[in-house]
Scaffold this active site. Structure first.
Site, PDB file in Angstrom:
ATOM      1  N   PRO A   1      77.883  82.720  16.664  1.00 27.87           N
ATOM      2  CA  PRO A   1      78.761  82.062  15.689  1.00 27.87           C
ATOM      3  C   PRO A   1      79.267  83.071  14.655  1.00 27.87           C
ATOM      4  O   PRO A   1      78.534  83.972  14.257  1.00 27.87           O
ATOM      5  CB  PRO A   1      77.865  81.007  15.031  1.00 27.87           C
ATOM      6  CG  PRO A   1      76.666  80.884  15.900  1.00 27.87           C
ATOM      7  CD  PRO A   1      76.536  82.138  16.693  1.00 27.87           C
TER       8      PRO A   1
ATOM      9  N   GLY B   1      80.785  84.753  11.234  1.00 24.47           N
ATOM     10  CA  GLY B   1      80.844  84.704   9.760  1.00 24.47           C
ATOM     11  C   GLY B   1      79.766  83.868   9.116  1.00 24.47           C
ATOM     12  O   GLY B   1      79.955  83.339   8.016  1.00 24.47           O
TER      13      GLY B   1
ATOM     14  N   GLY C   1      76.276  84.869   9.003  1.00 21.20           N
ATOM     15  CA  GLY C   1      75.043  85.613   8.705  1.00 21.20           C
ATOM     16  C   GLY C   1      74.212  85.998   9.912  1.00 21.20           C
ATOM     17  O   GLY C   1      73.081  86.453   9.765  1.00 21.20           O
ATOM     18  N   LEU C   2      74.760  85.828  11.113  1.00 22.67           N
ATOM     19  CA  LEU C   2      73.972  86.162  12.306  1.00 22.67           C
ATOM     20  C   LEU C   2      74.393  87.513  12.905  1.00 22.67           C
ATOM     21  O   LEU C   2      74.041  87.848  14.028  1.00 22.67           O
ATOM     22  CB  LEU C   2      74.072  85.050  13.357  1.00 22.67           C
ATOM     23  CG  LEU C   2      73.530  83.693  12.905  1.00 22.67           C
ATOM     24  CD1 LEU C   2      73.671  82.660  14.007  1.00 22.67           C
ATOM     25  CD2 LEU C   2      72.057  83.790  12.475  1.00 22.67           C
TER      26      LEU C   2
ATOM     27  N   SER D   1      79.681  90.414  13.294  1.00 26.45           N
ATOM     28  CA  SER D   1      80.535  91.602  13.156  1.00 26.45           C
ATOM     29  C   SER D   1      79.763  92.882  13.469  1.00 26.45           C
ATOM     30  O   SER D   1      80.312  93.807  14.069  1.00 26.45           O
ATOM     31  CB  SER D   1      81.217  91.652  11.787  1.00 26.45           C
ATOM     32  OG  SER D   1      80.268  91.761  10.793  1.00 26.45           O
TER      33      SER D   1
ATOM     34  N   ALA E   1      77.257  93.169  15.614  1.00 24.56           N
ATOM     35  CA  ALA E   1      77.097  93.232  17.067  1.00 24.56           C
ATOM     36  C   ALA E   1      78.416  93.677  17.709  1.00 24.56           C
ATOM     37  O   ALA E   1      78.423  94.478  18.656  1.00 24.56           O
ATOM     38  CB  ALA E   1      76.657  91.876  17.616  1.00 24.56           C
TER      39      ALA E   1
ATOM     40  N   ASP F   1      72.120  95.827   9.534  1.00 23.74           N
ATOM     41  CA  ASP F   1      72.515  94.929  10.623  1.00 23.74           C
ATOM     42  C   ASP F   1      72.874  95.708  11.899  1.00 23.74           C
ATOM     43  O   ASP F   1      72.424  95.374  12.995  1.00 23.74           O
ATOM     44  CB  ASP F   1      73.728  94.083  10.204  1.00 23.74           C
ATOM     45  CG  ASP F   1      73.364  93.057   9.153  1.00 23.74           C
ATOM     46  OD1 ASP F   1      72.242  93.120   8.631  1.00 23.74           O
ATOM     47  OD2 ASP F   1      74.207  92.194   8.860  1.00 23.74           O
TER      48      ASP F   1
HETATM   49  O1  PMV Z   1      75.431  87.809   6.195  1.00 18.79           O
HETATM   50  P1  PMV Z   1      75.458  89.167   6.736  1.00 18.79           P
HETATM   51  O2  PMV Z   1      75.149  89.236   8.171  1.00 18.79           O
HETATM   52  O3  PMV Z   1      76.775  89.848   6.436  1.00 18.79           O
HETATM   53  O4  PMV Z   1      74.274  90.007   6.034  1.00 18.79           O
HETATM   54  C1  PMV Z   1      74.450  90.799   4.907  1.00 18.79           C
HETATM   55  C2  PMV Z   1      73.142  91.348   4.425  1.00 18.79           C
HETATM   56  C3  PMV Z   1      73.180  91.888   2.994  1.00 18.79           C
HETATM   57  O5  PMV Z   1      71.870  92.311   2.679  1.00 18.79           O
HETATM   58  C4  PMV Z   1      73.588  90.788   2.026  1.00 18.79           C
HETATM   59  C5  PMV Z   1      74.147  93.048   2.849  1.00 18.79           C
HETATM   60  C6  PMV Z   1      73.717  94.316   3.572  1.00 18.79           C
HETATM   61  O6  PMV Z   1      74.593  95.176   3.744  1.00 18.79           O
HETATM   62  O7  PMV Z   1      72.540  94.504   3.910  1.00 18.79           O
END
Ligand code: PMV
Length: 334
Positions: free
Chosen positions: A118, A120, A122-123, A126, A128, A168
């Site tokens: 899914p 945008g 938090g998984l 982008s 990956a 990430d």
């Molecule tokens: O929600 P995501 O997958 O974009 O995670 C960002 C994680 C943060 O700690 C908020 C930012 C980062 O660069 O580590």
């Protein structure tokens, strides 16, 4: 292995016979930040794991001097050598990678993106994409190591979010569970804890950049309070590492709930997410936001025996939810 439609005799990376078409494919997993998002931006260690949802990227050279990107969220077709800052598309990292690798060669690249992650929320969709994209595109012309691919992927991710910690992309490349900090990089956690994660999606898309900016403002309003939160988070991470190694799922759940309190304090939660956390806590060992927050997903830590119950709890309230396992493979190239 790189798939070649006709085997070329390559002399150097800068040379390409445009009559020879090359094809390469790679896939990378999604991720969950188990503990430490946001604080990791300020040097605190985070714990992440790759999960069994994937993006697959296929890249092939084309004779036309263009970069073509095809995906479920739309297509992009541009000349190479364009200005990155003028491209306003979530597909920008692919363009960046293709343009960099082409280095003004007299050919183009077509990229196909297939994803079951899914977007945008938090998984790590982008990240990956950046990892699988960096692998598929760079390996069109030469074998590249995981280290080189990761470096390229982080560069590409910076076209969307300049201040990324790199965490990430690192977990999407190497898979498994790892601790990560900006200075020492990553360290794999070799134990294989057998928890299940139930992920519930608020379906509210978030912009990591603006949520991270909000946390920066929170920090600047009260530096002392923020630094004490960073200390508490560091202590929590140490304890969580110990519980991970001991496979103590119930204590890991408590740590998730404790981490959620810190995330509430720095202002990345909202009513919808709090409601989901409550539902999650009902039938699991603990739950928290994963990733930037402001929307996106939460996860609940369960074990085999309560995974279905925890899922049903979300489903009864009409939440989009699924359970995931840890992906130990990371980047895969074909
Ligand atoms: O929600 P995501 O997958 O974009 O995670 C960002 C994680 C943060 O700690 C908020 C930012 C980062 O660069 O580590």
């Amino acid at each position: 292995m790189i798939l070649k439609q006709r085997l070329p005799k390559k002399k150097s990376n800068d040379f390409h016979d445009s009559s020879v078409l090359l094809k390469s494919k790679a896939s990378a997993p999604a991720k969950v930040i188990l503990f430490g998002e946001h604080f990791v931006v300020y040097g605190v260690k985070a714990i992440l794991c790759a999960i069994d949802k994937r993006v697959t990227v296929t890249a092939e050279t084309i004779q036309e001097r263009k970069i073509l990107i095809k995906s479920d969220i739309g297509n992009l077709e541009l000349e190479s050598g364009g200005k990155i800052s003028e491209i306003n598309s979530p597909l920008e990292p692919f363009y960046y990678l293709a343009d960099k690798i082409l280095k003004n060669q007299n050919i183009g690249i077509q990229i196909n993106v297939e994803s079951d992650i899914p977007l945008g929320v938090g998984l790590g969709s982008s990240s990956a994409c950046c990892v699988a994209g960096a692998a598929a595109i760079s390996r069109l012309f030469k074998e590249t190591s995981k280290e080189e691919i990761l470096e390229l992927a982080i560069e590409a991710e910076k076209t969307i979010f300049e201040n990324t910690s790199g965490a990430d992309c690192t977990v999407c490349t190497y898979g498994g569970i790892m601790e990560y900090d900006g200075i020492n990089g990553f360290k794999k956690i070799e134990s294989e804890p057998n928890f299940h994660l139930v992920i519930a999606n608020s379906n509210i898309e978030h912009s990591t950049k603006s949520v991270v900016e909000g946390v920066k403002q929170f920090k600047e309003r009260d530096e002392n309070n923020f630094s004490s939160l960073c200390e508490k988070e560091s202590k929590l991470i140490k304890e969580a590492l110990k519980f991970l190694k001991e496979n103590n799922i119930s204590e890991l759940g408590n740590k998730a709930s404790e981490n959620q309190e810190y995330l509430e304090t720095i202002g990345i939660s909202n009513d919808q997410l709090r409601k989901m956390i409550q539902i999650g806590n009902n039938r699991s060992f603990g739950s928290k936001i994963t990733g930037a927050g402001g929307g996106g997903c939460i996860f609940a830590i369960t074990e085999e025996s309560n995974v279905t119950e925890a899922m049903n709890n979300f489903k009864n309230e009409n939440y989009d939810c699924f359970s995931v396992k840890i992906d130990f493979k990371g980047l895969d190239t074909f």
